[in-house]
Structures are given as structure tokens and as C-alpha cells.
Design a protein around this motif. Structure first.
Motif, short mmCIF file in Angstrom:
data_model
loop_
_atom_site.label_atom_id
_atom_site.label_comp_id
_atom_site.label_asym_id
_atom_site.label_seq_id
_atom_site.Cartn_x
_atom_site.Cartn_y
_atom_site.Cartn_z
N LEU A 219 -4.63 2.32 -0.98
CA LEU A 219 -5.12 1.01 -1.40
C LEU A 219 -4.00 -0.01 -1.21
N VAL A 220 -4.31 -1.14 -0.59
CA VAL A 220 -3.27 -2.15 -0.33
C VAL A 220 -3.77 -3.51 -0.83
N ASP A 221 -3.10 -4.01 -1.87
CA ASP A 221 -3.48 -5.32 -2.43
C ASP A 221 -2.26 -5.85 -3.19
N ASP A 222 -1.98 -7.14 -3.04
CA ASP A 222 -0.76 -7.67 -3.68
C ASP A 222 -0.92 -7.84 -5.20
N GLU A 223 -2.13 -7.68 -5.71
CA GLU A 223 -2.34 -7.74 -7.16
C GLU A 223 -2.04 -6.35 -7.75
N GLU A 224 -0.83 -6.22 -8.32
CA GLU A 224 -0.35 -4.91 -8.75
C GLU A 224 -1.27 -4.24 -9.77
N GLU A 225 -1.69 -5.01 -10.79
CA GLU A 225 -2.55 -4.44 -11.83
C GLU A 225 -3.85 -3.92 -11.23
N PHE A 226 -4.39 -4.70 -10.29
CA PHE A 226 -5.65 -4.34 -9.65
C PHE A 226 -5.52 -3.03 -8.88
N VAL A 227 -4.48 -2.96 -8.06
CA VAL A 227 -4.38 -1.83 -7.14
C VAL A 227 -4.07 -0.52 -7.90
N HIS A 228 -3.23 -0.60 -8.92
CA HIS A 228 -2.89 0.63 -9.64
C HIS A 228 -4.04 1.10 -10.55
N THR A 229 -4.74 0.14 -11.13
CA THR A 229 -5.88 0.51 -11.99
C THR A 229 -6.99 1.12 -11.14
N PRO B 214 -0.19 10.08 6.29
CA PRO B 214 -1.38 9.31 6.68
C PRO B 214 -2.62 9.61 5.82
N PRO B 215 -3.28 8.57 5.33
CA PRO B 215 -4.53 8.77 4.58
C PRO B 215 -5.72 8.84 5.55
N GLU B 216 -6.89 9.14 5.00
CA GLU B 216 -8.10 9.10 5.85
C GLU B 216 -8.69 7.70 5.87
N VAL B 217 -8.52 7.02 4.72
CA VAL B 217 -9.10 5.67 4.60
C VAL B 217 -8.04 4.73 4.02
N VAL B 218 -7.99 3.50 4.55
CA VAL B 218 -7.16 2.46 3.96
C VAL B 218 -8.10 1.37 3.46
N VAL B 219 -7.93 0.98 2.19
CA VAL B 219 -8.70 -0.15 1.63
C VAL B 219 -7.70 -1.31 1.55
N LEU B 220 -7.97 -2.35 2.30
CA LEU B 220 -6.94 -3.34 2.60
C LEU B 220 -7.38 -4.77 2.27
N ASP B 221 -6.61 -5.43 1.43
CA ASP B 221 -6.90 -6.84 1.12
C ASP B 221 -6.53 -7.70 2.33
N VAL B 222 -7.34 -8.69 2.60
CA VAL B 222 -7.07 -9.55 3.77
C VAL B 222 -5.94 -10.54 3.46
N LEU B 223 -6.02 -11.16 2.28
CA LEU B 223 -5.06 -12.22 1.95
C LEU B 223 -3.89 -11.67 1.16
N MET B 224 -2.74 -11.51 1.84
CA MET B 224 -1.54 -11.01 1.16
C MET B 224 -0.34 -11.77 1.67
N PRO B 225 0.66 -11.97 0.81
CA PRO B 225 1.89 -12.57 1.32
C PRO B 225 2.61 -11.61 2.26
N GLY B 226 3.50 -12.11 3.10
CA GLY B 226 4.19 -11.25 4.07
C GLY B 226 3.23 -10.91 5.20
N ILE B 227 3.20 -9.64 5.61
CA ILE B 227 2.26 -9.26 6.67
C ILE B 227 0.85 -9.28 6.08
N GLY B 228 0.01 -10.13 6.63
CA GLY B 228 -1.36 -10.26 6.11
C GLY B 228 -2.22 -9.05 6.47
N GLY B 229 -3.38 -8.97 5.82
CA GLY B 229 -4.27 -7.81 6.00
C GLY B 229 -4.71 -7.60 7.44
N LEU B 230 -5.03 -8.69 8.15
CA LEU B 230 -5.54 -8.52 9.52
C LEU B 230 -4.45 -8.00 10.45
#
Lengths: 219, 123
Positions: free
Chosen positions: B8-18, B47-63
Motif C-alpha cells: 500500500l502506498v499513500d502519503d497519509e501515514e495513519e491511513f496507510v498503516h491502519t 515484490p508484492p502481487e498487487v500495489v495499491v497506489l495513491d495518485v497524489l503524493m509529494p515527491g515521485i507522484g503515483g503515475l
């Protein structure tokens, strides 16, 4: 207001709604985790389990309410992206009515959209068309008493050159109706001209209101 | 049955860990990270089988992260997370090889269903 200023307002509002949804996402996952721990975890014998589950259910419902509000506000904000665009009027009216629901509730009025079965795509100014519809509904809320409903019904004009939107108030006390002139909607002249929009008063036994004529327009 | 492995990749720490914890409670091997760079490092190591990726992130963006994942590991399925009103990003992501996109806030059961579909486990 100029197009650039409108676009700026829209951009700021859309950005805030995204942030708001991030907040709601954290609340949803956190309360969801507590619910999981009480239902699929080890805490089945937790003494206040039922009470906690009930409260967590309320939190989830309110999160959903917040998501719906943020979604409609986001759509509204994005209506300011382009000064001219193709829009589907059944959808536009649905979102606009959501934003007006609070004002209608205060006057104990129901807003009801009767969607047309056909797609009603026109090229227009997405923000100002919402504004014109909102002002018509506002004036019907302001000029009559409490209760009843306002029915919004869009459809193609015969020949398909424009969409007609009837906005009709019924069920309020008869003495407060008094006939509403078309200019009572208070839509500014430059908006009418810019949209090539016409507003006619509607006064039939079923109730007073307006008919808006929005040309199909070109891209 | 083999546990599904998800990053799981998302810059909202609480969201991603929960969310990772909730998926683990459902028998899914989930790891959460908060940066695109971190995600790329993590999937090289394990390597995972699936990546769940937020589009809007600081640094390297999701796309951009999606582009790099698909460049090196085309077999990894990617599900994007977008905000409502940002469907354009979701469509662009699908053009770049994402399996699908979901709107935030998520419904966890919908996410699991989508991940299973991406892995062809929905039948």
C-alpha cells in the motif's frame, strides 16, 4: 466575477475537498479497524462491545454523509475549471440540488428532480448554469411560505435545439404565492446573455415557477 | 490457500498503516509505505502481487511510480487511489497499465474484491 477568478476559487475549493476526503478516509479506516477488532479479532468478550459497535456504526454513517457532501462540493468546484464545456444536465441538476438541500430543509420544502430518460448534453458555462438554476430555486424558497415541494424537470425542447428546465413550486400556502415574475429569479443580465439563457415565468394550477431555456450550444 | 501479498502506498501515514492492519486481520499480507521512492525500493527487495497506489503524493507522484513499476515488473497489478472529481487521473493510470482505480475514502470489501479480480481470483 471574471473567469480567471472563478477558476481560482474552484481550484482552491477542489483542493480543500480532496484534503477533507483524506481526513474522512483516516476516520473511516480507524473506526473500521476498531470494528474489525471487535468482530473478527480477539475482543468478542469485551464488556461494552455492543455499545461500541453502535457508536462505531454512527461514526461510519457520518463519515459517509461527509463523503457525500465533499463529493458534491468537489463537483461544484470543478464546474469552475472551464468557462465553457459540455455538461450533462441531469447530472448537473442532481449535484446542484444536493448543495441546496439545506436551504430547502430550513423552509421545510422538498426538492425533487425528475430526471429525463435521455442524456441532456449541452455546451455551456458549467458554473453559471448552476448559478442560474440555484437563483431560481432560491427565489421560490424566499417568495413563498413553508412546506410543499419544488419539482425540477429537464427535457429537450421540441426540435432538440435547447433544453427546457421547469422549476415549479407547489403545495405552499396559496396566499403566499402571488405570482412570480420571471425577473424575480434575480439572475444577472450578463449571465443570461453569456449563457444565451431565457427565463419565463410559469404559472399554472399545479404551482408557480420558472422555465429555463438553455441552448444546446456548440463546443 | 496462499496469502495475497499487497503493498500500500499513500502519503497519509495513519491511513496507510491502519488499512494495512485491517487487511492483515482479513488474512492478507499487507505492507504500508508513505513515499513513492520507498515503494520502489520495497518492491525490488520483496515484490508484492498487487500495489495499491495513491495518485497524489509529494515527491515521485503515483503515475510516475506506476510507470516505473510497469517498466520493471509488468506482472505486478496496480490499483490506483484517486479523489472523486479526479477520474481523469484514474483513466490516465489505466492507460499506463493500472488494473483499475478506486475513489477515496475506500470501502475495504470493495478494495479486496478489486485486488482479487486483478489477480484473477474472483471466480
Amino acid at each position: 466575477m471574471k473567469d480567471q477568478e472563478i477558476a481560482y476559487m474552484g481550484r482552491v475549493t477542489a483542493g480543500m475537498t480532496h484534503e477533507f476526503k483524506n481526513v474522512l478516509a483516516i476516520i473511516r479506516e480507524s473506526s473500521g479497524l476498531l470494528e474489525d477488532l471487535l468482530t473478527i479479532g480477539q475482543a468478542r468478550s469485551f464488556p461494552q462491545r455492543e455499545k461500541f459497535l453502535k457508536v462505531l456504526g454512527t461514526i461510519q454513517e457520518q463519515v459517509q454523509r461527509g463523503v457525500d457532501l465533499a463529493t458534491h462540493l468537489n463537483r461544484f468546484a470543478h464546474s469552475m475549471d472551464e468557462p465553457w464545456a459540455a455538461v450533462e444536465l441531469n447530472e448537473v441538476l442532481g449535484h446542484t440540488l444536493h448543495l441546496l438541500e439545506r436551504f430547502a430543509r430550513i423552509k421545510k420544502v422538498q426538492l425533487r428532480l425528475v430526471r429525463d430518460s435521455e442524456e441532456l448534453i449541452v455546451n455551456t458555462d458549467p458554473f453559471r448554469v448552476r448559478m442560474a438554476v440555484s437563483l431560481c430555486i432560491d427565489s421560490l424558497l424566499e417568495t413563498s411560505g413553508e412546506g410543499g415541494e419544488i419539482v425540477i424537470r429537464p427535457r429537450w425542447e421540441e426540435g432538440g435545439e435547447a433544453v427546457l428546465i421547469s422549476i415549479q413550486r407547489s403545495g405552499a400556502s396559496a396566499e403566499t404565492w402571488g405570482g412570480i415574475p420571471a425577473d424575480a429569479a434575480g439572475v444577472p443580465g450578463h449571465v443570461l446573455e453569456g449563457l444565451r439563457l431565457q427565463i419565463h415565468a410559469l404559472d399554472d394550477p399545479a404551482g408557480v415557477g420558472f422555465v429555463l431555456r438553455i441552448p444546446r450550444g456548440h463546443g | 490457500m496462499k496469502r495475497m501479498k499487497v503493498l500500500l502506498v499513500d502519503d497519509e501515514e495513519e491511513f496507510v498503516h491502519t488499512l494495512a492492519e485491517r487487511l492483515q486481520l482479513r488474512g492478507i499480507d499487507a505492507l504500508g509505505v508513505t513515499k513513492g521512492e520507498e515503494a520502489l525500493e520495497s518492491l525490488e527487495a520483496d515484490p508484492p502481487e498487487v500495489v495499491v497506489l495513491d495518485v497524489l503524493m509529494p515527491g515521485i507522484g503515483g503515475l510516475e511510480v506506476l510507470r516505473r513499476i510497469k517498466g520493471r515488473h509488468p506482472e505486478i497489478q496496480v490499483i490506483l487511489l484517486t479523489g472523486r472529481g479526479s477520474e481523469k487521473d484514474g483513466m490516465e493510470g489505466m492507460r499506463l497499465g493500472a488494473f483499475d482505480y478506486l475513489m477515496k475514502p475506500l470501502n475495504i470489501e470493495e478494495l479486496i474484491k478489486k485486488m482479487r479480480e486483478a489477480l484473477g481470483q474472483d471466480r
